[in-house]
Motif scaffolding. Structure first.
Motif, mmCIF file in Angstrom:
data_model
loop_
_atom_site.group_PDB
_atom_site.id
_atom_site.type_symbol
_atom_site.label_atom_id
_atom_site.label_comp_id
_atom_site.label_asym_id
_atom_site.label_seq_id
_atom_site.Cartn_x
_atom_site.Cartn_y
_atom_site.Cartn_z
ATOM 1 N N ILE A 51 0.868 -1.100 0.026
ATOM 2 C CA ILE A 51 0.016 0.053 0.164
ATOM 3 C C ILE A 51 0.851 1.293 -0.007
ATOM 4 C CG2 ILE A 51 -1.684 1.219 1.099
ATOM 5 C CD1 ILE A 51 -2.623 -1.345 2.642
ATOM 6 N N GLY A 52 0.854 2.078 -1.149
ATOM 7 C CA GLY A 52 1.726 3.082 -1.300
ATOM 8 C C GLY A 52 0.810 4.419 -0.882
ATOM 9 N N VAL A 53 1.185 5.132 0.137
ATOM 10 C CA VAL A 53 0.486 6.425 0.711
ATOM 11 C C VAL A 53 1.160 7.483 0.361
ATOM 12 C CG1 VAL A 53 -0.389 7.220 2.823
ATOM 13 C CG2 VAL A 53 -0.049 4.849 2.744
ATOM 14 N N VAL A 54 0.297 8.650 -0.036
ATOM 15 C CA VAL A 54 0.825 9.805 -0.259
ATOM 16 C C VAL A 54 0.261 10.602 0.945
ATOM 17 C CG1 VAL A 54 1.107 11.839 -1.682
ATOM 18 C CG2 VAL A 54 0.874 9.517 -2.745
ATOM 19 N N HIS A 55 1.249 10.952 1.889
ATOM 20 C CA HIS A 55 0.777 11.889 3.200
ATOM 21 C C HIS A 55 0.425 13.116 2.645
ATOM 22 C CE1 HIS A 55 1.475 8.361 5.830
ATOM 23 N NE2 HIS A 55 2.619 8.146 4.725
ATOM 24 N N GLN A 56 -0.724 13.714 3.691
ATOM 25 C CA GLN A 56 -1.262 14.822 3.398
ATOM 26 C C GLN A 56 -0.268 16.040 3.373
ATOM 27 O OE1 GLN A 56 -4.878 15.833 5.781
ATOM 28 N NE2 GLN A 56 -5.182 17.536 4.695
ATOM 29 N N ASP A 57 0.708 15.663 4.350
ATOM 30 C CA ASP A 57 1.733 16.758 4.560
ATOM 31 C C ASP A 57 3.201 16.302 4.168
ATOM 32 O OD1 ASP A 57 2.221 14.658 6.341
ATOM 33 O OD2 ASP A 57 2.252 15.624 7.982
ATOM 34 N N CYS A 58 3.160 15.564 2.947
ATOM 35 C CA CYS A 58 4.086 14.917 2.603
ATOM 36 C C CYS A 58 5.476 15.450 3.091
ATOM 37 C CB CYS A 58 4.511 14.782 0.963
ATOM 38 S SG CYS A 58 3.893 16.418 0.177
ATOM 39 N N LYS A 59 6.092 14.572 4.181
ATOM 40 C CA LYS A 59 7.561 15.072 4.748
ATOM 41 C C LYS A 59 8.687 14.540 3.967
ATOM 42 C CE LYS A 59 6.017 16.210 9.386
ATOM 43 N NZ LYS A 59 4.726 15.530 9.693
ATOM 44 N N GLU A 103 13.942 23.070 -1.636
ATOM 45 C CA GLU A 103 13.780 23.781 -2.923
ATOM 46 C C GLU A 103 12.811 23.463 -3.951
ATOM 47 O OE1 GLU A 103 19.009 23.267 -2.655
ATOM 48 O OE2 GLU A 103 17.908 22.529 -4.583
ATOM 49 N N LEU A 104 12.044 22.409 -3.640
ATOM 50 C CA LEU A 104 10.826 22.257 -4.717
ATOM 51 C C LEU A 104 9.855 23.155 -4.456
ATOM 52 C CD1 LEU A 104 11.196 18.214 -4.209
ATOM 53 C CD2 LEU A 104 12.221 19.703 -5.983
ATOM 54 N N SER A 105 9.087 23.202 -5.434
ATOM 55 C CA SER A 105 7.864 23.871 -5.332
ATOM 56 C C SER A 105 6.739 22.889 -4.981
ATOM 57 C CB SER A 105 7.361 24.364 -6.907
ATOM 58 O OG SER A 105 7.013 23.029 -7.559
ATOM 59 N N GLY A 106 5.709 23.404 -4.683
ATOM 60 C CA GLY A 106 4.499 22.616 -3.965
ATOM 61 C C GLY A 106 4.076 21.595 -4.956
ATOM 62 N N GLY A 107 3.894 21.667 -6.194
ATOM 63 C CA GLY A 107 3.702 20.621 -7.026
ATOM 64 C C GLY A 107 4.744 19.675 -7.417
ATOM 65 N N GLU A 108 6.271 19.978 -7.556
ATOM 66 C CA GLU A 108 7.005 19.320 -7.228
ATOM 67 C C GLU A 108 7.116 18.397 -6.169
ATOM 68 O OE1 GLU A 108 10.346 21.782 -9.893
ATOM 69 O OE2 GLU A 108 10.326 22.170 -7.894
ATOM 70 N N ARG A 109 6.909 18.799 -4.806
ATOM 71 C CA ARG A 109 6.787 18.028 -3.709
ATOM 72 C C ARG A 109 5.852 17.051 -3.691
ATOM 73 N NH1 ARG A 109 9.279 20.179 0.710
ATOM 74 N NH2 ARG A 109 8.245 19.068 2.252
ATOM 75 N N GLN A 110 4.548 17.421 -4.246
ATOM 76 C CA GLN A 110 3.587 16.394 -4.285
ATOM 77 C C GLN A 110 3.963 15.237 -5.437
ATOM 78 O OE1 GLN A 110 1.116 15.953 -2.794
ATOM 79 N NE2 GLN A 110 0.651 17.996 -1.848
ATOM 80 N N ARG A 111 4.709 15.599 -6.440
ATOM 81 C CA ARG A 111 5.241 14.501 -7.262
ATOM 82 C C ARG A 111 6.152 13.620 -6.934
ATOM 83 N NH1 ARG A 111 6.986 17.458 -12.402
ATOM 84 N NH2 ARG A 111 6.498 19.181 -11.111
ATOM 85 N N ALA A 112 7.037 14.153 -6.072
ATOM 86 C CA ALA A 112 7.991 13.396 -5.433
ATOM 87 C C ALA A 112 7.396 12.459 -4.436
ATOM 88 C CB ALA A 112 9.269 14.275 -4.555
ATOM 89 N N ALA A 113 6.213 13.058 -3.804
ATOM 90 C CA ALA A 113 5.735 12.152 -2.703
ATOM 91 C C ALA A 113 5.062 10.951 -3.399
ATOM 92 C CB ALA A 113 4.683 12.947 -1.873
ATOM 93 N N VAL A 117 -2.708 2.531 -3.893
ATOM 94 C CA VAL A 117 -2.245 3.762 -3.755
ATOM 95 C C VAL A 117 -3.368 4.653 -3.173
ATOM 96 C CG1 VAL A 117 -1.253 5.819 -4.576
ATOM 97 C CG2 VAL A 117 -0.548 3.759 -5.609
ATOM 98 N N LEU A 118 -2.931 4.899 -1.702
ATOM 99 C CA LEU A 118 -3.958 5.934 -1.062
ATOM 100 C C LEU A 118 -3.217 7.196 -0.901
ATOM 101 C CD1 LEU A 118 -4.658 3.323 1.945
ATOM 102 C CD2 LEU A 118 -5.827 3.591 -0.178
ATOM 103 N N ALA A 119 -3.889 8.128 -1.514
ATOM 104 C CA ALA A 119 -3.318 9.602 -1.707
ATOM 105 C C ALA A 119 -4.294 10.618 -0.884
ATOM 106 C CB ALA A 119 -3.301 10.173 -3.120
ATOM 107 N N ASP A 120 -3.651 11.104 0.063
ATOM 108 C CA ASP A 120 -4.363 12.034 1.008
ATOM 109 C C ASP A 120 -4.239 13.659 0.518
ATOM 110 O OD1 ASP A 120 -5.889 12.995 3.024
ATOM 111 O OD2 ASP A 120 -4.519 12.396 4.732
ATOM 112 N N GLU A 121 -5.171 14.313 -0.189
ATOM 113 C CA GLU A 121 -5.282 15.508 -0.558
ATOM 114 C C GLU A 121 -4.022 15.710 -1.630
ATOM 115 O OE1 GLU A 121 -7.717 17.497 -0.062
ATOM 116 O OE2 GLU A 121 -8.735 16.869 1.753
ATOM 117 N N PRO A 122 -3.761 15.011 -2.239
ATOM 118 C CA PRO A 122 -2.474 15.094 -3.234
ATOM 119 C C PRO A 122 -2.464 16.504 -4.191
ATOM 120 C CG PRO A 122 -4.104 13.532 -4.339
ATOM 121 C CD PRO A 122 -4.643 13.931 -2.955
ATOM 122 N N THR A 123 -3.526 17.127 -4.283
ATOM 123 C CA THR A 123 -3.639 18.155 -4.953
ATOM 124 C C THR A 123 -3.745 19.529 -4.279
ATOM 125 O OG1 THR A 123 -5.855 17.988 -5.382
ATOM 126 C CG2 THR A 123 -4.408 16.894 -6.904
#
Ligand code: ADP
Ligand code: MG
Length: 230
Positions: free
Chosen positions: A85-93, A141-151, A163-169
């Motif tokens: 189960i891949g998780v994209v967390h809301q606060d992608c740390k 150094e990443l933008s918000g969109g880059e962070r989300q894509r890395a996550a 894949v569970l994605a928590d507010e990925p956008t």
């Protein structure tokens, strides 16, 4: 294995200690399905996702991950299920002192994979999310969109089934949210089961022409199937 669902919730309730946040909630994610989970802020979307990946145990009712009752699962069982189960967390740390590429590779390192064997996989995935040029950058150094894509890349590096994605956008502009949505739809076309928690109804509407998705809404502690009137 009981049934064919990858994740199943049966009459689940959850409380953090106060009153019940989620009540009598049933849900079955079949392999390859695409779900949106919506509802106002504070409704319990993140909590429900945590129940779905086994991070929380229901106060009552049953959660089954790949057919296994969450309550009977030992640490190792949970670790095994979590790899699927891949998780994209809301606060992608991220680990800010490691490069984007190393952050994406982190789940591989944690699970003891041979990184040399995974180099091609890592490179392909980094390219797939459009971060090849940013692979050596540091997370701050990443933008918000880059962070989300890395996550997202980090969430799928272990080739999960779900894949569970928590507010990925969250925090990205419309164009970027469309791009993230396309990546999630592509994963679904590859056979992965997807669930996206979002309060962005425009995103759900945009998805409807591209993928057959069920829309679930949390309201008054319960889960409802949203109609076509969205
Ligand atoms: N660890 C926690 N301990 C106590 N209350 C929590 C905890 N996490 C979330 N909550 C509360 O549970 C409710 C639902 O939170 P959450 O699942 O994050 O909702 P959503 O993702 O829909 O915004 C909120 O009122 C929140 O404050
Ligand atoms: Mg949330």
């Amino acid at each position: 294995m009981k049934g064919t669902a990858v994740i199943e919730l049966e009459n689940v309730a959850y409380s953090y200690g106060g009153g019940e946040l989620l009540s009598d909630l049933s849900l079955s994610l079949s392999p390859g399905s695409f779900h949106f989970l919506t509802g106002p802020s504070g409704a319990g979307k993140t909590t429900l996702l945590k129940l779905c990946y086994g991070a929380l145990v229901p106060t009552s009712g049953q959660v089954r991950l790949f057919g296994q009752d969450r309550r009977t699962m030992e640490r190792d069982d949970i670790a095994m299920a979590r790899r699927r189960i891949g998780v994209v967390h809301q606060d992608c740390k991220f680990l800010d002192h490691l490069s984007v590429s190393d952050n994406i590779a982190l789940p591989l390192m944690v699970s003891g994979r041979d990184l040399l064997n995974e180099a091609a996989n890592l490179k392909e995935l980094t390219g797939w999310v459009g971060l090849r040029e940013r692979a050596g950058a540091l997370p701050p150094e990443l933008s918000g969109g880059e962070r989300q894509r890395a996550a997202l890349a980090r969430a799928v590096i272990m080739s999960p089934d779900v894949v569970l994605a928590d507010e990925p956008t969250g925090n990205v502009d419309w164009e970027m949210s469309q791009r993230l949505l396309r990546l999630l739809i592509e994963l679904n076309h590859m056979g992965k089961t997807i669930m996206i928690a979002t309060h962005d109804l425009a995103l759900i509407r945009a998805a409807k022409s591209q993928v057959q998705a069920r829309v679930l809404r949390i309201a008054s502690r319960r889960l409802h199937l949203a109609g076509a009137d969205l």
